[in-house]
Design a protein around this motif. Structure first.
Motif, PDB file in Angstrom:
ATOM      1  N   TRP A 607       0.829  -1.212   0.000  1.00 12.98           N
ATOM      2  CA  TRP A 607       0.000   0.000   0.000  1.00 12.98           C
ATOM      3  C   TRP A 607       0.862   1.261   0.000  1.00 12.98           C
ATOM      4  O   TRP A 607       0.402   2.325  -0.411  1.00 12.98           O
ATOM      5  N   GLY A 608       2.098   1.154   0.462  1.00 12.20           N
ATOM      6  CA  GLY A 608       2.997   2.293   0.405  1.00 12.20           C
ATOM      7  C   GLY A 608       2.492   3.477   1.208  1.00 12.20           C
ATOM      8  O   GLY A 608       1.771   3.336   2.186  1.00 12.20           O
ATOM      9  N   GLU A 609       2.880   4.655   0.772  1.00 14.91           N
ATOM     10  CA  GLU A 609       2.494   5.901   1.465  1.00 14.91           C
ATOM     11  C   GLU A 609       1.097   6.309   0.990  1.00 14.91           C
ATOM     12  O   GLU A 609       0.896   7.304   0.311  1.00 14.91           O
ATOM     13  N   TRP A 610       0.148   5.520   1.378  1.00 13.84           N
ATOM     14  CA  TRP A 610      -1.251   5.655   0.943  1.00 13.84           C
ATOM     15  C   TRP A 610      -1.787   7.054   1.256  1.00 13.84           C
ATOM     16  O   TRP A 610      -1.514   7.639   2.283  1.00 13.84           O
ATOM     17  N   THR A 611      -2.569   7.601   0.336  1.00 16.89           N
ATOM     18  CA  THR A 611      -3.217   8.932   0.401  1.00 16.89           C
ATOM     19  C   THR A 611      -2.205  10.067   0.485  1.00 16.89           C
ATOM     20  O   THR A 611      -2.462  11.094   1.118  1.00 16.89           O
ATOM     21  N   GLU A 612      -1.081   9.927  -0.167  1.00 12.15           N
ATOM     22  CA  GLU A 612      -0.122  11.016  -0.258  1.00 12.15           C
ATOM     23  C   GLU A 612      -0.715  12.129  -1.124  1.00 12.15           C
ATOM     24  O   GLU A 612      -1.286  11.856  -2.183  1.00 12.15           O
ATOM     25  N   PRO A 613      -0.629  13.376  -0.715  1.00 16.19           N
ATOM     26  CA  PRO A 613      -1.225  14.458  -1.502  1.00 16.19           C
ATOM     27  C   PRO A 613      -0.656  14.525  -2.911  1.00 16.19           C
ATOM     28  O   PRO A 613       0.555  14.406  -3.121  1.00 16.19           O
ATOM     29  N   GLY A 614      -1.548  14.685  -3.878  1.00 17.39           N
ATOM     30  CA  GLY A 614      -1.120  14.882  -5.261  1.00 17.39           C
ATOM     31  C   GLY A 614      -0.663  13.646  -5.983  1.00 17.39           C
ATOM     32  O   GLY A 614      -0.163  13.736  -7.105  1.00 17.39           O
TER      33      GLY A 614
END
Length: 884
Positions: A607-614
């Motif tokens: 999922w990684g850095e989920w919901t990262e802006p942009g």
């Protein structure tokens, strides 16, 4: 000298139905004591004598092992620096049915209509049995559980105040039994025991895809009543073939979809003696499979779910369409209680947001079919049809909703706030932490983070209380330090961890949420179906990080011991994946694997850095998340080495220390450039590198400077997503950039925390633009993950911090630090924590001349290291102390 107080058993107060034969006991020392020298325990059948030991938290009980159903009354006295104390007030624990052979009751199933209605439209069932008692009762217990959700009734009265029992667990391995004291409910002569039974989590819809029948296709009930009489005899009555069953007013009940009541079908007196049940159908005794496995029956280590608060609506608005919109003023988990108008057929749709016309919208909460991509209904719709009885009340206790607003269709007359009540439903956690400061918006941010956790603590830690309600591992991994300050979440977390361990796959892989309705059987499905649901870094690392955080806060070494096998299997799984697989992009760039890649975890789904802006949310599916996954492999291997040392597994401690060092060298080789820059060049990468110690000491300052540059390039806005956000402000503060940390905290343009506050949020949003500038809702509006920022308020603004790597002499706030770091224009802040040793307080104020005063309270038996903003340090023992 006063007596010890606040006695606890395991992590509970006066537990009824405990499933531990020799529990651990805790108490708080008398006020004014500095340290305990010895203690003495006594029960109604045993006395320890004086034991020279300074432990007062989770002390092993060494008396006679508790028998099934036995109630133990216990007291403690202590010797401290003040002398010998009085005996404490008595406290109790009572065992449940500890052995499978203690059960004489048998599982029974109600009869479903044929053909069986589809999930979401299935009615609840009534079950009952009449019985006679030939003598007065002096003590009685009801042991109850179900496949589904049940309510128990005895002689026409609902038993207890618990909700959504037996709760949500990995039912194939762990099924919780509730124990009720029903002594006062029984009478000599005629009695009736009854139950309402609905699908619940067992066979109802669950998760974003609304999958039903995950644990089985039939609901079932298991009750055992044990009544003791004056002459010592015991009457035991359980579910069996003498029970009968029918359906009644609950015509549909589903935790996701909602609940329907037809009050015309109410059967008055159905659970009381004298009711005519001659037309009811016999219940079926069920055997085979799970029904024969009484070893899985146990008791929850967590407090139960209850109705914990009621909210009067802020307003009721009538739209031009005639629809009425109820605004509670607060986003909650629970339901509404409604006084039903006469001759009414009402539909109640629950949601978190309003559209441009002021109507409830749930478009942002719809899940999707994983295989087809088709949107699914948002659910959360209740319906009630009035009956013929005066004063009818609708309260749907076999469903739950995440909502602030309720659309009411079908009401002929205008409703008022007196007609409805919002009922807040969640695990009845003991409040332990509070925070306040001189800035109202920061206080409001703290409040909405608190409410967001409450909305996601309904028996398990969920991601959101509406769209999915799943126990996502990554969410709890990053929020547990915050939650553990606000509430006692020890038993709550242990309960959840046992389900995570039960569902672990043969190869050590962990699914991304627990309980997993598919259980271990899903590991045999095709890989392309499974990859998004299991084996993600960070999410699986909850198996290591959550127990470690419980150790830090509660000092519970048994947690580390119990779950270490799960940790070992997970870390070995991750290391094996790193050793045998490579991401396609790395293969293309470097066909021949470099030596360090044996310790680089980059392949598989993450999922990684989920919901990262942009960032494009769909890009994560094929992206190389090696920088994230390898970082977490290092973090978990390092912690597992430390945990193994604490639990006496020296060989494993050495093995995982070596693995951690090899993974660290691989990360540095792959992701640190010659000039010290990191790849990928994001805020999250730099935050994680500093928080986890991934960069060499001589590069920390430059790495922090690069992080600040990225923040400034983003207009001094947060640029982290799911995983790095909790660490962002602490990393800045620890690396000499406290001013930037406060600037981000007080930033009020999107993306930021105060944007949520200024746009009227009452819980934390899943996305930074949960309500955009146009007022349009996006995704869940109750996702606590980004609310982990309030740990910065607890640990840095107020400065109450447990040790990062405690030994047994420091864990559980036996030794801690108070090190406030004022900034951002704040002139005052105060936090209070009810720690395992008692009340901790840190309160500071800056006067009009700039003078700083800190007042701290250290509980008996604990010590604190005090560090003032100017660098001066002190050591403080029990008592209240002031520093200027």
């Amino acid at each position: 000298m006063a007596a010890p107080h606040h006695l606890r058993v395991e992590h509970l107060e006066d537990p009824l139905g405990l499933h531990v034969r020799s529990p651990r006991l805790s108490w708080l020392l008398p006020a004014g004591a500095v340290r305990q020298i010895a203690y003495r325990l006594r029960t109604n059948a045993w006395d320890s004598g004086r034991i020279d030991d300074d432990r007062s938290v989770l002390v092993p009980y060494t008396g006679p092992a508790t028998r099934s159903g036995q109630c133990v009354v216990w007291q403690v006295k202590v010797w401290t620096d003040l002398g010998e104390s009085l005996w404490s007030e008595p406290s109790t624990w009572e065992a449940g049915l500890l052995e499978p052979g203690d059960w004489s009751a048998r599982w029974i199933e109600p009869r479903d209509t044929e053909p069986r209605p589809p999930a979401g439209d299935r009615p609840a069932h009534l079950l009952r049995r009449d019985f006679l008692l030939g003598a007065p009762v002096v003590r009685a217990r009801l042991y109850a559980t179900a496949h589904g959700v049940y309510e128990a009734f005895l002689n026409g009265v609902r038993v207890g105040d618990l909700e959504l029992t037996p709760g949500y667990t990995a039912y194939r391995d762990n099924l919780h039994v509730q124990t009720y004291d029903v002594t006062e409910s029984l009478t000599e002569g005629a009695n009736t025991l009854g139950a309402v039974l609905s699908d619940g989590w067992f066979r109802g819809r669950t998760g974003a895809m609304r999958i039903a029948d995950s644990f089985g296709e039939r609901t079932a009930l298991l009750f055992q009543l044990q009544a003791e009489h004056e002459d010592g005899t015991v009457t035991i009555l359980g579910t069996d073939d003498a029970w009968t069953t029918s359906t009644a007013e609950i015509t549909a009940a589903d935790l996701m979809d909602g609940q329907h009541h037809d009050l015309r079908r109410v059967l008055p007196g159905w659970s009381a003696p004298g009711f005519d049940a001659s037309t009811w159908t016999k219940a079926t005794v069920a055997t085979g499979g799970l029904y024969d496995d009484f070893a899985r029956l146990t008791a929850s280590p967590a407090p139960p779910v209850r109705r914990v608060e009621e909210i009067r609506p802020r307003a009721v608005t009538v739209l031009g369409s005639g629809r009425q919109i109820v605004d509670l003023g607060q986003n909650i988990n629970g339901w509404v209680r409604l006084t039903v108008p006469a001759a009414a057929d009402l539909t109640l749709t629950h949601g978190e947001a309003l559209d441009a016309e002021g109507d409830v919208t749930t478009d942002h909460l719809r899940g999707e079919d994983f295989q087809t991509g088709a949107p699914l209904p948002a659910g959360q719709v209740d319906r009630v049809i009035s009956g013929d009885l005066p004063g009818e009340v609708f309260e749907p206790r076999h469903t739950t909703h995440g909502f602030q607003y309720v659309r009411v269709d079908g009401a002929r007359d205008a409703l008022t706030p007196d007609d409805l009540t919002g009922v807040v439903v969640h695990t009845d956690l003991r409040r332990t932490g509070r925070f306040r400061c001189s800035d109202d918006r920061i206080n409001r941010l703290h409040d909405i983070a608190d409410w967001s956790f409450r909305g996601n603590a309904c028996d398990i830690p969920t991601d959101c209380p509406q769209r999915e309600r799943a126990g996502w591992t990554g969410d709890w991994m990053l929020y547990v330090p915050t939650a553990a300050f606000l509430y006692d979440v020890a038993g709550f977390s242990i309960k959840w961890l046992r389900d995570l361990a039960a569902d672990q796959w043969d190869d050590g892989c962990l699914t991304n949420f627990a309980p997993d309705p598919g259980g271990r059987a899903v590991q045999h499905l095709p890989t392309e179906i499974l990859e998004m649901f299991a084996g993600s870094s960070a999410w699986g690392d909850a198996s290591v990080i959550v127990p470690w955080e419980l150790w830090r806060v509660y000092g519970d070494l048994d947690v580390l011991t119990e779950f270490r096998p799960m940790m070992v299997r997970w870390v070995d799984f991750a290391a094996e994946r790193a050793h045998t697989r490579r991401h396609l992009s790395r293969v293309a760039a470097r066909p021949e694997a470099a030596p360090h890649e044996a310790f680089l975890w980059d392949a598989g789904f993450h999922w990684g850095e989920w919901t990262e802006p942009g960032v494009d949310e769909n890009a994560f599916r094929t992206a190389d998340h090696g920088a994230v996954a390898t970082a977490y492999l290092y973090r978990s291997a390092s912690l597992l080495a430390r945990i193994s040392a604490l639990t006496g597994h020296g060989d494993d401690a050495d093995r995982y220390t070596r693995l951690a060092q090899q993974v660290l060298e691989a990360w540095r080789t792959e992701f640190i450039a010659d000039d010290g820059a990191l790849t990928p060049n994001t805020q999250a990468t730099y935050v994680r590198a500093l928080a986890f110690g991934l960069v060499p000491e001589d590069l920390r300052a430059a790495t922090a400077d690069r992080l600040v540059t990225l923040i400034r390039d983003a207009g001094t806005h947060v640029g982290t997503g799911f995983l790095a956000t909790p660490y962002l402000l602490p990393v800045l503060a620890d690396t000499g950039h406290l001013d930037v940390a406060y600037e981000l905290l007080f930033q009020d343009t999107e993306p930021s925390w105060l944007t949520m506050v200024d746009r009227g949020a009452t819980t934390i949003w899943e996305h930074w633009n949960g309500i955009d500038e146009a007022g349009v809702a996006h995704a869940s509006l109750n996702h606590y993950s980004k609310g982990a920022v309030v740990s910065f308020l607890h640990n840095y603004v107020a400065g109450i911090r447990p040790p990062a790597d405690p030994d047994p002499e420091a864990a559980g706030f036996r030794r801690f630090e108070i090190a406030p770091v004022p900034g951002g224009g704040l002139t005052q802040a105060e936090a209070q924590l009810e720690s395992p040793y008692g009340t901790v307080v840190s309160a500071w104020r800056i006067d009009e001349n700039g003078g700083f005063t800190l007042t701290v309270t250290v509980p008996p038996g604990a010590e604190a290291d005090i560090r003032l903003p100017d660098g001066r340090t002190y050591q403080a023992k029990s008592g209240t102390h002031s520093y200027r």
